[in-house]
Design a protein around this motif. Structure first.
Motif, PDB file in Angstrom:
ATOM      1  N   TYR A 101       0.824  -1.211   0.000  1.00 16.64           N
ATOM      2  CA  TYR A 101       0.000   0.000   0.000  1.00 16.64           C
ATOM      3  C   TYR A 101       0.860   1.264   0.000  1.00 16.64           C
ATOM      4  CZ  TYR A 101      -4.974  -1.099   0.525  1.00 16.64           C
ATOM      5  OH  TYR A 101      -6.279  -1.453   0.293  1.00 16.64           O
ATOM      6  N   GLN A 102       1.870   1.288   0.842  1.00 23.50           N
ATOM      7  CA  GLN A 102       2.709   2.490   0.941  1.00 23.50           C
ATOM      8  C   GLN A 102       3.407   2.784  -0.386  1.00 23.50           C
ATOM      9  OE1 GLN A 102       4.946   1.119   4.361  1.00 23.50           O
ATOM     10  NE2 GLN A 102       3.932   2.591   5.715  1.00 23.50           N
ATOM     11  N   LEU A 140      -2.153   7.435   2.784  1.00 17.52           N
ATOM     12  CA  LEU A 140      -0.806   6.947   3.107  1.00 17.52           C
ATOM     13  C   LEU A 140      -0.547   7.026   4.606  1.00 17.52           C
ATOM     14  CD1 LEU A 140       2.032   6.002   2.278  1.00 17.52           C
ATOM     15  CD2 LEU A 140       2.631   8.403   1.869  1.00 17.52           C
ATOM     16  N   THR A 187      -2.802  -0.099  -4.735  1.00 17.81           N
ATOM     17  CA  THR A 187      -3.582   0.291  -3.548  1.00 17.81           C
ATOM     18  C   THR A 187      -4.976  -0.316  -3.548  1.00 17.81           C
ATOM     19  OG1 THR A 187      -4.202   2.342  -4.708  1.00 17.81           O
ATOM     20  CG2 THR A 187      -2.317   2.445  -3.211  1.00 17.81           C
ATOM     21  N   SER A 247      -0.190   3.739   7.248  1.00 17.46           N
ATOM     22  CA  SER A 247       1.025   3.674   8.065  1.00 17.46           C
ATOM     23  C   SER A 247       0.703   3.515   9.547  1.00 17.46           C
ATOM     24  CB  SER A 247       1.865   4.940   7.845  1.00 17.46           C
ATOM     25  OG  SER A 247       2.260   5.065   6.493  1.00 17.46           O
ATOM     26  N   TYR A 299       0.706   4.212  -2.772  1.00 20.75           N
ATOM     27  CA  TYR A 299       0.281   5.601  -2.548  1.00 20.75           C
ATOM     28  C   TYR A 299       1.400   6.599  -2.860  1.00 20.75           C
ATOM     29  CZ  TYR A 299      -4.388   4.730  -0.858  1.00 20.75           C
ATOM     30  OH  TYR A 299      -5.712   4.383  -0.794  1.00 20.75           O
ATOM     31  N   VAL A 300       2.643   6.235  -2.605  1.00 21.64           N
ATOM     32  CA  VAL A 300       3.744   7.101  -3.022  1.00 21.64           C
ATOM     33  C   VAL A 300       3.765   7.211  -4.548  1.00 21.64           C
ATOM     34  CG1 VAL A 300       6.258   7.313  -3.128  1.00 21.64           C
ATOM     35  CG2 VAL A 300       5.163   6.685  -0.976  1.00 21.64           C
ATOM     36  N   CYS A 348      -4.558  11.141  -1.280  1.00 24.98           N
ATOM     37  CA  CYS A 348      -3.588  10.039  -1.227  1.00 24.98           C
ATOM     38  C   CYS A 348      -2.652  10.179  -0.025  1.00 24.98           C
ATOM     39  CB  CYS A 348      -2.786   9.977  -2.522  1.00 24.98           C
ATOM     40  SG  CYS A 348      -3.737   9.405  -3.940  1.00 24.98           S
TER      41      CYS A 348
END
Length: 350
Positions: free
Chosen positions: A199-200, A304, A239, A308, A203-204, A300
């Protein structure tokens, strides 16, 4: 005036139905799968959205470009894709009745350990987890609605950009294909590096590609539209593919269905329901797309941060026998020690 009101009501009914179906399909896929393949299994229900979009845009492009071009599409051609979707409903129904309930659901039914009013317990004990899970979805849902939903196709065919309807629909078919492949790939990758990290990364990726997407669309080049949509749809897949498995691993078994379904529904409302309206308002107010890009990047960033805040629980036992461990440790704020797992009773005692 009655027609748009009825259409709105029918869309609400569709939304309620789809939300309930998604939660059931997600749990059925994830809870049937072995722990090391939950990401892959959970990506299968996720494929329904890009696959449905692919079919819809492909059929509509065929109608507008070949079978019923121009005024014919407005007169009768638009009805064909709607009528054809009945086939997909029938397929979904027969798949649903042919599949057994998940092992976890059968355990809960046998032990009668499901919460009597799960939604009350969900919001009483896990409201914070519902809020975080919903926010995890807002980034993907807002970008998905904008990039492959109604706004960008409408904007790309407007006078501001000037591309033809059929060309844009074919581009959307390409975008849906990229989203489909990246969703499946994300499910597989999440089994190796974890849901949270997948996911991280996703989103980045979206944060870095949303601004170029609008620059490429504003250029008026069809090739640039393909490039922009392709880049963004890699991020939407990253994502989206792990969502079913991530959600299933966050909530304890007794309230899992309610937790997964309601988090998804709230995230969809906050992320996608208002995104086209907000985007159009920003476009009208500023006369350009930079404000829209900033809005989507902000969504986003929120998502993110939210993802986290959860812990990766990719290999946690999802059975009702592991309820005590499932109830703690879902977020980074929960520092309680993990309890010892209870031993299963012997067949004679049970």
């Amino acid at each position: 005036m009655l027609a748009p009101v009825l259409l709105g009501l029918l869309r609400i009914v569709q939304g309620i139905s789809a939300g309930g179906e998604w939660g059931g399909a997600a749990l059925m896929a994830v809870e049937h799968a072995p722990a090391e393949r939950r990401g892959l299994a959970g990506s299968m229900p996720q494929l329904g959205v890009p696959l449905g979009l692919l079919l819809a845009t492909a059929v509509t492009a065929l109608m507008t470009g070949v079978i019923s071009p121009g005024e014919q599409f407005l007169e009768w051609g638009w009805r064909i894709p709607f009528a054809a979707s009945i086939v997909l409903i029938a397929v979904g129904y027969f798949v649903r009745i042919a599949v057994d309930e998940s092992p976890v659901f059968q355990e809960i039914a046998a032990k009668k350990e499901q919460a009597s009013v799960p939604i009350v317990e969900l919001f009483r004990k896990y409201w914070h987890l519902v809020a975080i899970a919903a926010l995890i979805f807002v980034g993907n849902n807002s970008v998905g609605y904008m990039s492959t939903g109604g706004f960008i196709p409408a904007y790309a065919t407007s006078d501001a950009v000037g591309l033809s309807r059929t060309d844009v629909l074919v581009a959307m078919t390409f975008a849906a294909t990229v989203w489909l492949v990246s969703t499946l790939g994300a499910g597989i990758v999440s089994d190796r590096i974890g849901r949270k990290l997948t996911y991280q990364i996703g989103y980045v990726w979206l944060i870095l590609t949303i601004w170029p997407l609008f620059l490429l669309i504003d250029s008026g080049s069809l090739l640039n539209l393909y490039i922009g949509l392709g880049l963004v749809c890699i991020g939407t897949g990253l994502t989206y593919g792990p969502q079913a498995s991530l959600y299933s691993e966050l909530f304890p078994a007794s309230i899992r269905f309610s937790g997964v379904s309601i988090s998804y529904a709230i995230g969809a409302i906050l992320g996608g329901a208002f995104a086209p309206m907000i985007a159009q308002a920003l476009l009208d107010a500023t006369g350009g797309t930079p404000a829209i890009a900033v809005y989507l990047i902000g969504m986003c960033v929120v998502a993110l941060v939210a993802v986290s805040l959860v812990r990766d629980r990719s290999r946690i036992d999802l059975s009702i026998n592991n309820q005590a461990e499932q109830e703690i440790g879902s977020t980074v704020f929960d520092k309680r020690p993990v309890p010892d797992r209870p031993r299963r009773m012997s067949a004679s005692r049970s």
